[in-house]
Design an enzyme around this catalytic site. Structure first.
Site, mmCIF file in Angstrom:
data_model
loop_
_atom_site.group_PDB
_atom_site.id
_atom_site.type_symbol
_atom_site.label_atom_id
_atom_site.label_comp_id
_atom_site.label_asym_id
_atom_site.label_seq_id
_atom_site.Cartn_x
_atom_site.Cartn_y
_atom_site.Cartn_z
ATOM 1 C CG ASP A 181 -62.249 11.144 2.485
ATOM 2 O OD1 ASP A 181 -62.339 12.274 1.959
ATOM 3 O OD2 ASP A 181 -61.711 10.169 1.929
ATOM 4 N NE ARG A 184 -60.902 5.543 -8.776
ATOM 5 C CZ ARG A 184 -60.529 6.796 -8.716
ATOM 6 N NH1 ARG A 184 -60.150 7.304 -7.568
ATOM 7 N NH2 ARG A 184 -60.545 7.559 -9.783
ATOM 8 C CE LYS A 240 -64.303 10.059 -2.289
ATOM 9 N NZ LYS A 240 -62.901 10.156 -2.734
ATOM 10 C CG ASP A 275 -55.572 12.160 -2.351
ATOM 11 O OD1 ASP A 275 -55.024 12.824 -1.443
ATOM 12 O OD2 ASP A 275 -56.618 12.527 -2.924
ATOM 13 C CG ASN A 276 -51.919 14.953 -0.292
ATOM 14 O OD1 ASN A 276 -51.180 15.522 0.506
ATOM 15 N ND2 ASN A 276 -53.204 14.719 -0.017
ATOM 16 C CB CYS A 297 -37.413 26.344 -23.634
ATOM 17 S SG CYS A 297 -36.362 24.887 -23.780
#
Length: 567
Positions: A15, A26, A39, A87-88, A143
């Site tokens: 990580d 968490r 981490k 996470d993606n 818009c």
């Protein structure tokens, strides 16, 4: 569980992120004194305290194409299984492709508030993660966000976009231009569109009339920005579309959900007005490398500095076009004169560049929501709330703004624990081996309902040709450093006529080109190096080619990627 505790066992975790305060609630491996530490390193140390026999290596590398020298072929080939905690979507797709390529089980999972899901990706038994995709998130029309917001989410979406344009994208464009003016100008000329025109206008403004040399310049810029955003633009909008305006069908233009706006009158005695100018001027100073004086945090002194700014009177224009089409994807209107305007902007930019001090660069700012001292959320909340005030939309505090603009959905430890437990149950099956597809389970759960849905994974699509069959999991391997002729003969033996062979975007062979027949006795690896101009790193012992084939009847056949081993 006892995983990776034997002599041959090893758990590699990686990580590239560090622990932040918001991570603490968490999970149970981090403590407040670990904030700022890596981490992976902290997690490994905490896990080793729980089970001293755990053989674990902690890395701080992002997993992606740029780290394939770290996570090379040998690394992937030696793995037993891969467990994702990403996470993606892009990172998930990359790991999915690696697991497909090296035929490794992938245990995929994710959480979103009270929801969680797990997906088992098992070689030759299930489809891969990338075989199915979630539909894209529904977004408000451009818009609506830019001219007709009717809730605070619209205001915050606009605020986040303006923040990135003001302090990140435009300074980055300035640096791109100054670093290599010729290349930058050529790219803009080549594009020649409305977006390029707008970009050049912003770069020129930043280096010319909006360039800041002192902190007072930054205050002037921020004050004028307030006037532009929350007074002048609104005055122009209600000039173009008065309160009694009608649509082409005769219906009132300002009917729900549209809200009729009102321009703001700036006041130094309004704390929200002053806070906006303070945050904007501080971040503007940061992009220009200007030191921020201490007095900026004193309202009385700040009010005096803002009071020195001369604000020109606004006159609405007749020729302004405001986008009202909800299907429009851009607010930049194309013009037949775009090329001429771009050339004029470039001419002015070149004149401006000559007046800049040597080595001048701006400092782009990347949005960071978790630092309460960097004024990022102060500016975004200020932008959103002033805009909300224009449209009589209820305002929000900085914390609520942070949740929406930072696209934060609170992480719930219960959801994380459930996803982890479900994945670990499936991991027992993976490590045990020999299981059928019906033994595995994919799960979707929503603890808020509560809903728990378990299903067998979907098997992969099977493609058949003569007595051969394959799926997305298959990769054909050809060893001993073959020539082009040997590759074609090897495919012919399988009943396939190859008419095109490519590596990446480069064509190595096509049966329609007579000159390509001269390459028959060349090693395919030499063609990759010389024709495709690819440098194969020392850790790479093979490469892949994409082969277009047809059967004896001339029908196209989709075959797996072909891996050619050259050493």
């Amino acid at each position: 569980m006892g995983v990776s505790c034997g002599k041959q066992g090893k758990l590699t975790i990686t990580d590239d992120d560090v622990i932040e305060k918001s991570n603490l609630s968490r999970q149970f491996l981090f403590r407040d004194w670990n904030i700022g530490q890596a981490k992976s390193t902290v997690a490994a140390s905490a896990a080793a305290l729980i089970n001293p026999h755990l053989r674990i290596e902690a890395l701080q590398n992002r997993v992606g194409s740029q780290t394939e020298n770290v996570f090379d072929d040998t690394f992937w080939e030696n793995l037993t299984a891969v467990v994702n905690a990403l996470d993606n979507v892009n990172a998930r797709l990359y790991v999915d492709q690696r697991c497909l390529y090296f035929q490794k089980p992938l245990l995929e999972s994710g959480t979103l508030g009270a929801k969680c899901n797990t997906q088992m990706v098992i070689p030759h038994l299930t489809e891969n993660y990338g075989a199915s995709r979630d539909p894209p998130e529904k977004q408000a029309p451009m818009c609506t966000v830019h001219s007709f917001p009717h809730n605070i989410d619209h205001c915050l979406t606009w605020a986040r976009s303006e923040f990135e344009g003001l302090v990140e994208k435009t300074p980055a464009e300035v640096n791109a231009y100054l670093s290599n003016p010729v290349e930058y100008i050529n790219a803009m000329n080549k594009a020649g569109d409305a977006q390029s025109r707008d970009t050049l206008e912003h770069v020129l403004e930043c280096l010319e009339k909006e360039k800041c040399d002192t902190f007072q310049d930054c205050i002037t810029w921020a004050r004028l920005r307030f006037e532009d955003y929350f007074a002048d633009r609104v005055k122009q909008l209600i000039f173009t579309f008065p309160e009694e305006a009608s649509t082409s069908t005769g219906a009132p233009f300002w009917s729900a959900p549209k809200r009729f706006p009102h321009p703001l009158q700036f006041s130094v005695v309004d704390p929200s007005h002053l806070n906006f100018v303070m945050a904007a001027s501080i971040l503007r100073a940061e992009t220009f490398g200007i030191s921020v004086p201490e007095w900026v945090k004193h309202p009385k002194t700040m009010a005096e500095a803002v009071g020195k700014v001369i604000v020109p009177e606004f006159q609405p224009r007749e020729d302004v076009k405001i986008e009202t089409d909800e299907k429009a994807t851009t607010l930049s209107s194309a013009s037949v004169d775009d090329a001429a305007v771009i050339n004029e902007l470039i001419r002015k930019l070149e004149q401006c560049r000559k007046k800049l001090p040597p080595g001048f660069r701006m400092m782009p700012i990347q949005f960071e929501k978790d630092d309460d001292t960097n004024y990022h959320m102060d500016l975004i909340a200020g932008l959103a709330n002033m805009r909300a005030r224009n449209y009589s939309i209820p305002e929000v505090d900085k914390l609520k703004a942070k949740f929406i603009a930072g696209r934060i959905i609170p992480a719930i430890a219960t959801s994380t624990a459930m996803a982890t437990g479900l994945v670990c149950l499936e991991l027992y099956k993976v490590l045990d081996g020999g299981h059928k597809v019906e033994d595995y389970r994919n799960t979707f759960a929503n603890l808020a309902l509560p809903l728990f849905s378990m299903a067998e994974p979907v098997p992969p699509k099977v493609i058949k040709h003569q007595d051969l069959s394959w799926t997305v999991w298959d990769r054909w391997i050809l060893k001993n450093n073959p020539t082009l002729k040997e590759l074609l003969q090897w495919l012919k033996y399988k009943g396939l006529d190859a008419y095109s062979i490519s590596h990446g975007s480069c064509l190595l062979y096509n049966s329609m080109f007579p000159r390509h027949r001269d390459r028959m006795d060349r090693k395919v690896v030499d063609l990759v190096r010389e024709v495709a101009k690819v440098e194969l790193p020392a850790y790479r012992h093979h490469f892949d080619v994409v082969v277009a084939c047809e059967d004896d009847e001339g029908n196209d056949v989709d075959i797996p990627p072909v891996s050619i081993y050259f050493s």
